[in-house]
Design an enzyme around this catalytic site. Structure first.
Site, PDB file in Angstrom:
ATOM      1  CD  GLU A  65       6.399 -25.898 -21.718  1.00 41.42           C
ATOM      2  OE1 GLU A  65       6.911 -26.513 -20.757  1.00 41.42           O
ATOM      3  OE2 GLU A  65       6.954 -24.950 -22.286  1.00 41.42           O
ATOM      4  CG  ASP A  95       8.692 -26.182 -28.551  1.00 39.74           C
ATOM      5  OD1 ASP A  95       8.931 -25.133 -29.182  1.00 39.74           O
ATOM      6  OD2 ASP A  95       9.449 -26.600 -27.677  1.00 39.74           O
TER       7      ASP A  95
END
Length: 390
Positions: A133, A73
């Site tokens: 997120e 990520d």
């Protein structure tokens, strides 16, 4: 494997990302930095702008075989950094407080190894995913038509995590992370003069009852149970403006809901929705509105792929701990793992007991995790490209 100069370069790369963080859906320069870095290590193909600012680097083997994908990520958080080290964030109120800069450096480091030694068979795909997120990046990544060029047989990913020992590998067969959603509730009553509140309808009573009911409906007494669920109030506002002469007519609630099973989360949300409708009618509110954000499915690890992770840890003399319960934090990697033909798994790489926890203002990804992370990934590559019966 990685030599000293290569590791130093990866640390500099990681720290540059840390200095220049970008929020979910805004990772344009991060995307470009990753492209520039990896282009020096000759991937056979680069696929850019996948599901936004995601990308993938593909390294082909010498013969046909399975497609092995690794995911990192790349986004940062809206958190002010309370640090004075030289590579501290240069962006106000934005920082890498979850270690995605480190995850990106680890995966880029695998690219440096594959540049020097292509796999004997199959393909290795380095997937860099945006917007973890907000828990919608992986879903958009796999929904992008460009993802059809990847179609993985196996998917693996890691996340740094506070642990009893540094470089400890923590994993779990089956359920690894919960299904999560955030319920947004708006309640509308009727305003009144502050001296005559009885002439209006304030949604306070309804709001308090809804929060109490949501906590009543959760089932978090046993964190080991399959039907575990949890409600967390994260936002509660009565009245949008401080109108001191007016009794408010609106209330706004946000609650994060999570469960180990998707079906249990759906049951919890249905129960709260039904109660909101009931109490809104009882309190004679004008109307109510429910919306959802930051949603993700549960992540489930394949047993055989967990054994591959364990073997990789043993090969690299890293301690292995099997977790008794799934992590409670949401993680959208499950969307990517679910696309794999053979299975996948997600594991934690421990930063030790003395590091600040994730999302704390003083947190910084430990550079000492970069090399063991790369070694873990490379060992997984070697196992799968030499044995496809897992």
């Amino acid at each position: 494997m990685i030599n000293v100069s290569q590791l130093d370069e990866l640390i500099r790369f990681r720290r540059d990302l840390h200095q220049n963080p970008e929020l979910s859906r805004e990772e344009k320069h991060t995307h470009d930095k990753i492209c520039d870095f990896l282009s020096r290590f000759s991937p056979d193909k680069m696929i850019t702008h996948i599901g936004g600012y995601g990308l993938a680097a593909i390294y082909n083997g010498k013969a046909p075989g399975p497609t092995l994908a690794f995911r990192a990520d790349i986004d940062a958080l809206p958190i002010h950094e309370e640090s004075r080290f030289p590579h501290a964030s240069q962006v106000e109120n934005v920082s890498h407080k979850c270690g995605h800069d480190g995850h990106t450096a680890i995966l880029a480091g695998l690219g440096t190894i594959l540049h020097e030694s292509r796999p004997e068979k199959g393909r290795v795909v380095l997937m860099f995913q945006p917007a973890e997120e907000t828990l919608d990046g992986a879903r958009q990544y796999v929904s992008d038509p460009k993802f059809k060029e990847i179609e993985p047989d196996y998917v693996f990913g890691l996340h740094n995590w506070r642990s009893d020992r540094e470089n400890q590998v923590m994993l779990r067969t089956g359920q690894m992370s919960p299904a999560v959603t955030t319920m947004l509730i708006d309640l509308k009553g009727t305003s009144a003069h502050a001296s005559r509140p009885e002439s209006g309808i304030c949604p306070y009573n309804a709001a308090v009852k809804i929060v109490a009911k949501a906590y009543e409906l959760q089932n978090n007494s046993d964190g080991h149970a399959d039907d575990f669920s949890m409600t967390t109030l994260v936002h509660f506002v009565l009245g949008k403006n401080p109108g001191y002469g007016t009794a408010p007519d609106d209330a706004h609630i946000a609650m994060t809901l999570r469960a180990y099973k998707d079906s249990v989360l759906k049951e919890l949300t249905r129960g709260i929705e039904a109660y909101i409708a009931t109490v809104s009618a009882q309190e004679k509110l004008q109307h109510h509105h429910i919306a959802y954000t930051d949603e993700t499915i549960a992540c489930t690890n394949d047993d055989a792929c967990c054994r591959i992770i364990e073997n990789a840890a043993r090969e690299n003399n890293l301690d292995v701990q099997y977790m008794e319960t799934p992590m409670r934090g949401g993680e959208d990697v499950g969307y990517i793992i679910n696309t794999s033909r053979q299975g996948g798994a997600y594991f934690h790489l421990g930063s030790g007991p003395d590091q600040p926890d994730l999302h704390e203002p003083a947190y910084d990804f430990p550079d000492g995790l970069i090399e063991p992370g790369i070694r873990m990934y490379h060992s997984i590559v070697n196992q799968i490209l030499n044995s496809i019966d897992c």
